[in-house]
Design an enzyme around this catalytic site. Structure first.
Site: not given
Ligand code: ARG
Length: 401
Positions: A14, A95, A124, A175
């Protein structure tokens, strides 16, 4: 001068396609930014070359694994941070460190905009953009998947049409986001919350049903930070890695939850965080003997609030900073050793020692020779219950019960 955009680049399909996609949609030059937060996999150099091969005008790569361990994982450990009681904030804490590097790269290369590959449904995107707004208020944000209609199918078609140096056939239904603090897996058949995860989901942990022999480990802490494992000095990064390996081999740190996203969606998440969970368990047990009762009770509340702020993308907020100061203050005496057994998916503490302990054998013992004067208890209880007793007397007087 042509506008420049820095893109948070993972090396995957992506974001590789996003380089050219953003270029075509905006006319800007794209600078790929790849940050190593201990996610393993390909080398930064391989990722750099791919970014350039996909049309990036520059590629900025940073080994931030020690920075991530020291400045992001350690505060999370000191807070014993578990969002909703389960999730050790794996993605949430990566992040802000990526944001730091994005803003740094934007300054270095004269970019006006920051791009990331998040969808519009997750946390995110919020974490990236709130972080960028805070550290680089003049920078704009775009998300090609969310804002420029870059779907998965279009990404594959684009990569094939342009002959980009990236694999488009490997079909991964999940993911996945991972770093040294842990791994998050979502989507695919996991979206049916009755479905149990299959073995192929896991990577950091072995199946706990068939564990190797129990592994006893001693973790030494100084002011809340791990400094040695089995007497061998370690950095925070080394401590996390070593425990990822040893606790992971025992299947420690598997988490299967439905959590509340900031955007209002409940979502199913599988996490594995063997090192993080072993460290948090050990750290909490050391706090149990070194942190005074009222401070410890209050700290649990602070830790929960801290977790929510960090989950919600408020890493750089004033409240988070204030809570950090409180948490840091509580860690002053969190120094000592914790011995724990890793086995069959569990990390169980079976010994603790500390020069700064508040555990007083002479007060605690039921053997003869204790220094605790039991006669003090009667009066204490009388006064402790006084207020409730007076209130209950009033209840009887007024209501007859
Ligand atoms: N739900 C978790 C969080 O918000 C994990 C997110 C993981 N990100 C991903 N792109 N799979 O911290």
């Amino acid at each position: 001068m042509t506008e420049r955009i820095v893109l948070a680049y993972s090396g995957g399909l992506d974001t590789s396609v996003a380089i050219g996609w953003i270029g075509e949609a905006t006319g800007a030059e794209v600078i790929a930014v790849a940050v190593d937060v201990g996610q393993g996999g390909e080398s930064l150099e391989t990722i750099r070359q791919r970014a350039l091969g996909c049309g990036a005008v520059e590629a900025y790569v940073a080994d931030a694994s020690d920075e991530f361990a020291n400045e992001y994982c350690m505060p999370t450990l000191k807070a014993n941070a578990l969002y909703q009681g389960h999730y050790p904030l794996v993605s949430a804490i990566s992040r802000p460190v990526i944001v730091k590097h994005l803003v740094k790269a934007a300054r270095e290369f004269g970019a006006t905009t920051v791009a990331h590959g998040c969808t519009g449904k997750g946390n995110d995107q919020v974490r990236f953009e709130v972080g960028i707004q805070t550290l680089g208020p003049d920078l704009k944000c775009i998300a090609p998947v969310r804002d420029l209609a870059l779907t998965r199918d279009k990404a594959i078609a684009f990569a094939e049409e342009k002959g980009l140096p990236i694999e488009t056939t490997k079909k991964n239904p999940y993911s996945i986001d991972q770093n040294v603090w842990g791994r998050a897996v979502e989507t695919g058949y996991l979206e049916d919350i009755w479905n149990a995860p299959t073995k192929d989901i896991y990577d950091y942990t072995a199946t706990p049903e068939f564990p190797p022999a129990p592994d006893e480990v001693t973790i030494s802490f100084e002011a809340g930070v791990p400094v040695a494992i089995d007497g061998v000095k370690v950095t925070p990064l080394q401590a996390i890695k070593e425990l990822n390996r040893r606790a992971g081999a025992q299947g420690v740190g598997r988490i299967d939850v439905v959590e509340d996203r900031l955007v209002g969606i409940k979502s199913r998440e599988i996490y594995e965080a063997p090192g993080a969970m072993a460290l948090i368990t050990a750290h909490k047990h050391l706090e149990d003997i070194t942190v005074e009762r009222e401070q410890a009770r209050f700290k649990a509340t602070v830790g929960q609030r801290w977790s929510e702020l960090v989950y919600d993308g408020q890493w750089f907020s004033p409240l988070k900073r204030s809570l950090d100061a409180f948490i840091e203050d509580t860690q002053r005496y969190v120094t000592g050793d914790i011995r724990m057994v890793l086995h069959g998916g569990q990390a169980i503490v079976n010994g603790r020692r500390s020069e700064t302990s508040l555990y007083d054998f002479d007060l605690a013992t039921y053997d003869t020779g204790d220094t605790f004067d039991q006669s003090m208890a009667r009066g204490f209880i009388e006064l402790w219950g006084m207020s409730a007793k007076v209130a209950s007397g009033r209840d009887i007087r007024v209501n007859g019960k």
